[in-house]
Design a protein around this motif. Structure first.
Motif, mmCIF file in Angstrom:
data_model
loop_
_atom_site.group_PDB
_atom_site.id
_atom_site.type_symbol
_atom_site.label_atom_id
_atom_site.label_comp_id
_atom_site.label_asym_id
_atom_site.label_seq_id
_atom_site.Cartn_x
_atom_site.Cartn_y
_atom_site.Cartn_z
ATOM 1 N N LYS A 46 33.452 -59.993 -10.245
ATOM 2 C CA LYS A 46 33.921 -61.357 -10.005
ATOM 3 C C LYS A 46 33.135 -62.372 -10.821
ATOM 4 N N GLU A 47 31.981 -61.945 -11.342
ATOM 5 C CA GLU A 47 31.161 -62.821 -12.170
ATOM 6 C C GLU A 47 30.552 -62.009 -13.300
ATOM 7 N N ASP A 48 30.333 -62.639 -14.433
ATOM 8 C CA ASP A 48 29.826 -61.949 -15.614
ATOM 9 C C ASP A 48 28.385 -62.321 -15.922
ATOM 10 N N GLY A 49 27.649 -62.714 -14.909
ATOM 11 C CA GLY A 49 26.293 -63.194 -15.117
ATOM 12 C C GLY A 49 25.311 -62.109 -15.526
ATOM 13 N N ASP A 50 24.259 -62.543 -16.207
ATOM 14 C CA ASP A 50 23.169 -61.670 -16.602
ATOM 15 C C ASP A 50 22.317 -61.336 -15.373
ATOM 16 N N LEU A 51 21.790 -60.102 -15.322
ATOM 17 C CA LEU A 51 21.007 -59.664 -14.164
ATOM 18 C C LEU A 51 19.538 -59.446 -14.520
ATOM 19 N N SER A 52 19.050 -60.175 -15.490
ATOM 20 C CA SER A 52 17.632 -60.101 -15.845
ATOM 21 C C SER A 52 16.786 -60.496 -14.630
ATOM 22 N N GLY A 53 15.771 -59.707 -14.338
ATOM 23 C CA GLY A 53 14.907 -59.987 -13.198
ATOM 24 C C GLY A 53 15.401 -59.417 -11.891
ATOM 25 N N TYR A 54 16.589 -58.791 -11.894
ATOM 26 C CA TYR A 54 17.161 -58.229 -10.668
ATOM 27 C C TYR A 54 16.817 -56.751 -10.524
ATOM 28 N N THR A 55 16.715 -56.309 -9.280
ATOM 29 C CA THR A 55 16.555 -54.899 -8.955
ATOM 30 C C THR A 55 17.863 -54.382 -8.378
ATOM 31 N N LEU A 56 18.321 -53.248 -8.877
ATOM 32 C CA LEU A 56 19.538 -52.611 -8.380
ATOM 33 C C LEU A 56 19.164 -51.465 -7.449
ATOM 34 N N CYS A 92 18.987 -42.220 -15.759
ATOM 35 C CA CYS A 92 18.231 -43.458 -15.974
ATOM 36 C C CYS A 92 17.115 -43.230 -16.991
ATOM 37 N N GLY A 93 16.423 -42.089 -16.883
ATOM 38 C CA GLY A 93 15.373 -41.769 -17.838
ATOM 39 C C GLY A 93 15.912 -41.614 -19.243
ATOM 40 N N GLU A 94 17.058 -40.966 -19.365
ATOM 41 C CA GLU A 94 17.679 -40.769 -20.680
ATOM 42 C C GLU A 94 18.087 -42.093 -21.314
ATOM 43 N N ASN A 95 18.380 -43.088 -20.479
ATOM 44 C CA ASN A 95 18.812 -44.397 -20.977
ATOM 45 C C ASN A 95 17.686 -45.432 -20.977
ATOM 46 N N SER A 96 16.449 -44.959 -20.810
ATOM 47 C CA SER A 96 15.261 -45.832 -20.817
ATOM 48 C C SER A 96 15.364 -46.952 -19.785
ATOM 49 N N LEU A 97 15.920 -46.620 -18.623
ATOM 50 C CA LEU A 97 16.028 -47.587 -17.530
ATOM 51 C C LEU A 97 14.896 -47.340 -16.535
ATOM 52 N N PRO A 98 14.112 -48.359 -16.189
ATOM 53 C CA PRO A 98 13.057 -48.193 -15.182
ATOM 54 C C PRO A 98 13.661 -47.777 -13.855
ATOM 55 N N LYS A 133 22.581 -51.564 -17.703
ATOM 56 C CA LYS A 133 21.691 -51.770 -18.849
ATOM 57 C C LYS A 133 22.208 -52.923 -19.705
ATOM 58 N N GLU A 134 23.523 -53.005 -19.844
ATOM 59 C CA GLU A 134 24.145 -54.109 -20.582
ATOM 60 C C GLU A 134 23.859 -55.447 -19.914
ATOM 61 N N ARG A 135 23.699 -55.431 -18.600
ATOM 62 C CA ARG A 135 23.435 -56.657 -17.845
ATOM 63 C C ARG A 135 21.943 -56.916 -17.661
ATOM 64 N N ASN A 136 21.132 -56.136 -18.364
ATOM 65 C CA ASN A 136 19.673 -56.357 -18.416
ATOM 66 C C ASN A 136 18.998 -56.216 -17.054
#
Length: 247
Positions: free
Chosen positions: A10-20, A181-187, A111-114
């Motif tokens: 519903k929104e295309d916002g950046d998620l920098s600083g967010y935890t999923l 996640c490891g393969e994609n360098s995602l913490p 990852k695209e949404r940081n």
């Protein structure tokens, strides 16, 4: 396969600083129950619905609001801007032959949404716990996870690997997604609890308490448990009572 997945944001916002936070459908459903508690207690807002051949179709009433006219589906994403938190809630297991491609697409999307960090919540069969007197919780963390230093400072117990392949028995897709996640360098931090099937609500509360040590989810001025709000859907967690007519 990724083209078959529909991410209806519903929104295309950046998620920098967010935890999923991602729960794995596992023994006792502790991860899902913990996410239910977070969504209900933090009054999180739904920002997306996900449709995929990997998802068993499920539809029902809004599990958090009896007065809502909206429907809930197999996989939905919720956000709490005040806590920099995003929760992907699962209400059905993944179809195994499609699971990896779906989870790879999930990692790619965030990852695209940081996204800053990913936390996977799951559980494992109680009989797999080898050291009876120790904590029922175990963790795994990638080197890039911002939580790694915290869990070490808390002296949490790390998952004990008995071979080269990561195995969490009864843990659903958690180990697969952790590796992706490891393969994609995602913490990524993976947290699980040993448990048995039954009334796993107390286990979900325990998991939230563990999470609260890592994330500023609730006010420290009052007791954590008093701030947790059970969703209305939990009233029917074990189905309706038996009809009196049968007696």
């Amino acid at each position: 396969m990724s083209e078959a997945n529909i991410w209806n944001f519903k929104e295309d916002g950046d998620l920098s600083g967010y935890t999923l936070i991602v729960p794995s459908v596992a023994v006792g459903n502790i991860g899902q129950l913990a996410c239910d508690l977070l969504i209900s207690s933090l009054d999180m807002v739904k920002i997306a619905s996900v449709y995929s051949p990997a998802l068993i179709p499920v539809i029902g009433y809004d599990p958090y609001d009896l007065n809502s006219s909206k429907l809930a589906s197999s996989c939905e994403i919720f956000k709490c801007a005040a806590r920099n938190l995003v929760v992907l809630q699962m209400r059905a297991p993944l179809i195994y032959k499609h699971a990896r491609l779906f989870l790879e697409d999930l990692a790619k999307k965030f990852k695209e949404r940081n996204i800053k960090d990913i936390v996977i919540l799951t559980s494992s069969f109680a009989h797999e716990k080898k050291h009876i007197s120790t904590s029922p919780f175990r963790y795994l963390a990638t080197d890039s996870s911002s939580f790694k230093s915290k869990v070490k400072a808390f002296n949490w117990l790390e998952h004990e690997a008995h071979d080269t392949e990561l195995r969490i028995y009864g843990g659903g897709f958690a180990s697969m997604f952790y590796e992706i996640c490891g393969e994609n360098s995602l913490p990524c931090l993976l947290l699980y609890k040993y448990c048995s099937e039954g009334n796993n609500i107390p286990d979900a509360y325990d998991m939230i308490q563990y999470l609260a040590n890592l994330l500023p989810l609730f006010s420290e001025k009052s007791d954590l448990v008093s701030q947790l709000i059970q969703p209305v859907s939990w009233k029917l967690l074990f189905g309706r009572p038996p009809p009196k007519d049968i007696y």
